[in-house]
Design a protein around this motif. Structure first.
Motif, PDB file in Angstrom:
ATOM      1  N   THR A   1      42.937  64.919  53.065  1.00 13.30           N
ATOM      2  CA  THR A   1      43.399  64.767  51.679  1.00 13.30           C
ATOM      3  C   THR A   1      42.750  63.544  51.040  1.00 13.30           C
ATOM      4  O   THR A   1      42.263  63.587  49.901  1.00 13.30           O
ATOM      5  CB  THR A   1      44.937  64.650  51.651  1.00 13.30           C
ATOM      6  N   ARG A   2      42.699  62.458  51.787  1.00 12.91           N
ATOM      7  CA  ARG A   2      42.101  61.221  51.272  1.00 12.91           C
ATOM      8  C   ARG A   2      40.595  61.395  51.044  1.00 12.91           C
ATOM      9  O   ARG A   2      40.044  60.940  50.034  1.00 12.91           O
ATOM     10  CB  ARG A   2      42.372  60.096  52.272  1.00 12.91           C
TER      11      ARG A   2
ATOM     12  N   ALA B   1      40.056  63.529  47.953  1.00  8.88           N
ATOM     13  CA  ALA B   1      40.376  62.757  46.748  1.00  8.88           C
ATOM     14  C   ALA B   1      39.223  61.818  46.386  1.00  8.88           C
ATOM     15  O   ALA B   1      38.825  61.720  45.218  1.00  8.88           O
ATOM     16  CB  ALA B   1      41.669  61.966  46.954  1.00  8.88           C
TER      17      ALA B   1
ATOM     18  N   VAL C   1      42.023  61.484  39.801  1.00  7.57           N
ATOM     19  CA  VAL C   1      42.736  62.233  40.842  1.00  7.57           C
ATOM     20  C   VAL C   1      44.132  61.645  41.039  1.00  7.57           C
ATOM     21  O   VAL C   1      44.297  60.422  41.058  1.00  7.57           O
ATOM     22  CB  VAL C   1      41.962  62.157  42.183  1.00  7.57           C
TER      23      VAL C   1
ATOM     24  N   SER D   1      47.244  62.014  43.981  1.00  6.34           N
ATOM     25  CA  SER D   1      47.352  62.515  45.354  1.00  6.34           C
ATOM     26  C   SER D   1      48.556  61.889  46.044  1.00  6.34           C
ATOM     27  O   SER D   1      48.948  60.767  45.715  1.00  6.34           O
ATOM     28  CB  SER D   1      46.073  62.165  46.128  1.00  6.34           C
ATOM     29  N   ASN D   2      49.135  62.617  47.003  1.00  4.42           N
ATOM     30  CA  ASN D   2      50.213  62.035  47.821  1.00  4.42           C
ATOM     31  C   ASN D   2      49.581  61.331  49.016  1.00  4.42           C
ATOM     32  O   ASN D   2      49.716  61.734  50.162  1.00  4.42           O
ATOM     33  CB  ASN D   2      51.232  63.095  48.252  1.00  4.42           C
ATOM     34  N   ALA D   3      48.898  60.236  48.719  1.00  6.54           N
ATOM     35  CA  ALA D   3      48.036  59.577  49.699  1.00  6.54           C
ATOM     36  C   ALA D   3      48.797  59.013  50.887  1.00  6.54           C
ATOM     37  O   ALA D   3      48.218  58.774  51.940  1.00  6.54           O
ATOM     38  CB  ALA D   3      47.248  58.464  49.021  1.00  6.54           C
TER      39      ALA D   3
ATOM     40  N   ASN E   1      54.711  64.870  52.414  1.00  5.67           N
ATOM     41  CA  ASN E   1      54.038  66.154  52.207  1.00  5.67           C
ATOM     42  C   ASN E   1      54.973  67.355  52.084  1.00  5.67           C
ATOM     43  O   ASN E   1      54.557  68.490  52.240  1.00  5.67           O
ATOM     44  CB  ASN E   1      53.014  66.390  53.326  1.00  5.67           C
TER      45      ASN E   1
ATOM     46  N   VAL F   1      45.267  66.394  44.436  1.00 10.97           N
ATOM     47  CA  VAL F   1      44.874  66.672  45.829  1.00 10.97           C
ATOM     48  C   VAL F   1      46.104  66.420  46.692  1.00 10.97           C
ATOM     49  O   VAL F   1      46.550  65.276  46.840  1.00 10.97           O
ATOM     50  CB  VAL F   1      43.702  65.779  46.269  1.00 10.97           C
ATOM     51  N   ILE F   2      46.646  67.495  47.251  1.00  8.59           N
ATOM     52  CA  ILE F   2      47.994  67.447  47.809  1.00  8.59           C
ATOM     53  C   ILE F   2      48.019  67.890  49.266  1.00  8.59           C
ATOM     54  O   ILE F   2      47.631  69.023  49.595  1.00  8.59           O
ATOM     55  CB  ILE F   2      48.945  68.374  46.998  1.00  8.59           C
ATOM     56  N   GLU F   3      48.449  66.995  50.131  1.00  6.45           N
ATOM     57  CA  GLU F   3      48.725  67.337  51.528  1.00  6.45           C
ATOM     58  C   GLU F   3      50.066  68.067  51.598  1.00  6.45           C
ATOM     59  O   GLU F   3      51.050  67.618  51.010  1.00  6.45           O
ATOM     60  CB  GLU F   3      48.785  66.048  52.347  1.00  6.45           C
TER      61      GLU F   3
END
Length: 412
Positions: free
Chosen positions: A72-73, A76, A85, A87-89, A93, A112-114
């Motif tokens: 995911t990272r 992103a 972006v 994202s749930n960095a 999740n 961008v999602i895990e």
């Protein structure tokens, strides 16, 4: 979040505001990031909030047993070449954590999602993703997750007919079975080190044949599809046959595989492999994983391994013997409370390393190491283990909550 053309409803705005307030209060109280509790409150106020927040984003979902957070990272970083972006960095999740993350990205182009494996189908339904990356499936949290074939079936049913471009690892038969229901799949030869969950055919139950890097079922003909992207040593091969060097600060073959899948995702959105792979070099550590920290005048490298496949990949990363190794295992809710998976890990790979054991379930691990013929010492805490370690960089391998405990202790 949803832009001027389609602003959030008053109810959705209230839900976002309330969620952020609760998250801030949770952080102020020292209870972590607050993203999960904030998301839960927001979803309680507006059950459709996740779908509303996603509606003006190009959403990319990433799911797997291992490598979700890192991939995911990497995706992103690559997509920032094409726009902002969100994202749930930090790896929250499940739907609440995902909702919290999207609520914080008002001007983003990409989400961008895990996604936890069990929630993939539902999150895909809510967010209408443009792209879904499926990396691997293996045994994990035996008390919580159904066996892997059932997870693959859930993915297969949930993604059937999806409009998303599915980027899928053709070397994992369970992933191939899951992705095969989708009309638009891009196959990536990302490799598969752990094969113990894919000896029977997910389609018919027959025995898998595995000549070399290939696989097929001798009974029903289910077989490895031909990839259009591939990991080849230190390069990614694109659909035109061009080889692009992988530039990573993250160690190991598994992260090169994650980079190959990430490059395939970036290409869906027009980011060329060379640009995508160069941007991935920015990533030095992911939520503390792979960080080298100083503690008691020693260098400790922090490595996360949550299940047998993850431990196998991690053993391939560590410095050669006689580098000291600290192992820490818990079995709290977030880890899964069943530790029988320890018997699936080949601890003979640690032969020659001085081993120090800690964590809530250190005695379970000690029994397993004893049976594997390893030399080890059981320790009360990290401080004691580090004091006992002989010279050299210390490799610290821990499962999920044990890893968080260690990060707090070393101030990371």
């Amino acid at each position: 979040m949803a832009g001027n053309s389609d602003p959030l409803t008053p109810r959705a705005k209230l839900a976002v505001t309330a969620g952020k307030a609760v998250a801030a209060a949770s952080r102020a109280a020292g209870r972590g990031s607050g993203s999960v509790i904030g998301g839960k409150v927001a979803l309680r106020l507006d059950p459709d909030l996740l779908a509303r927040l996603a509606q003006n984003l190009d959403v990319i979902l990433v799911s797997a047993t291992n490598g979700k957070t890192t991939t995911t990272r990497l995706i992103a970083e690559a997509l920032r070449a094409a726009g902002p972006v969100v994202s749930n960095a930090l790896g929250a999740n499940m739907p609440a954590g995902i909702t919290s993350a999207l609520a914080g990205g008002s001007d983003a182009k990409f989400g961008v999602i895990e996604v936890d494996e069990k929630y993939l189908a539902g999150v895909a339904r809510d967010t209408d993703p443009k792209c879904i990356a499926l990396l691997n499936l293996s045994r994990d949290q035996l008390d919580r997750a159904a066996e892997t074939r059932m997870l693959a079936e859930n993915w297969r049913e949930g993604l059937a007919g999806s409009k998303a471009v599915v980027i899928a690892n053709c070397d994992d038969p369970l992933v191939v079975w899951a992705a095969s229901s989708s009309p638009n799949v891009v196959w990536v030869a990302a490799g598969q080190m752990w094969k113990d969950d894919a000896w029977s055919c997910p389609s018919c139950g027959g025995v898998m044949q595995r000549p070399g890097d290939d696989w097929y079922c001798g009974e029903c003909g289910f077989r490895r599809p031909t990839p259009t992207w591939a990991l080849s040593g230190d390069h990614v091969l694109d659909p035109h046959g061009s080889a692009w060097p992988i530039h990573l600060q993250l160690p190991g073959r598994a992260n090169k595989a994650n980079a190959a899948s990430s490059a395939a995702v970036a290409a869906v959105f027009g980011v060329p492999p060379q640009v995508a792979l160069e941007r991935m070099y920015q990533v030095q550590a992911v939520a503390g994983r792979y960080d080298v920290v100083q503690f008691q005048n020693r260098d400790l490298r922090l490595l996360l391994a949550k299940n047998p496949a993850g431990w196998l990949e991690t053993f391939s990363l560590i410095d050669p013997p006689p580098a000291p190794v600290i192992l820490s295992v818990n079995a709290r809710g977030a880890d899964g409370t069943d530790t029988s998976w320890l018997w699936d890990v080949d601890y003979t790979r640690l032969t020659g390393h001085p081993i120090f054991v800690l964590g809530d379930r250190k005695l379970d691990l000690a029994v397993r190491l004893e049976v594997a013929g390893q030399h080890f010492q059981v320790c009360e805490n990290l401080d004691q283990a580090v004091q006992l370690c002989p010279p050299g960089r210390i490799e610290v391998i821990a499962n999920y909550t044990a890893f968080q405990d260690l990060r707090r202790r070393v101030g990371n």
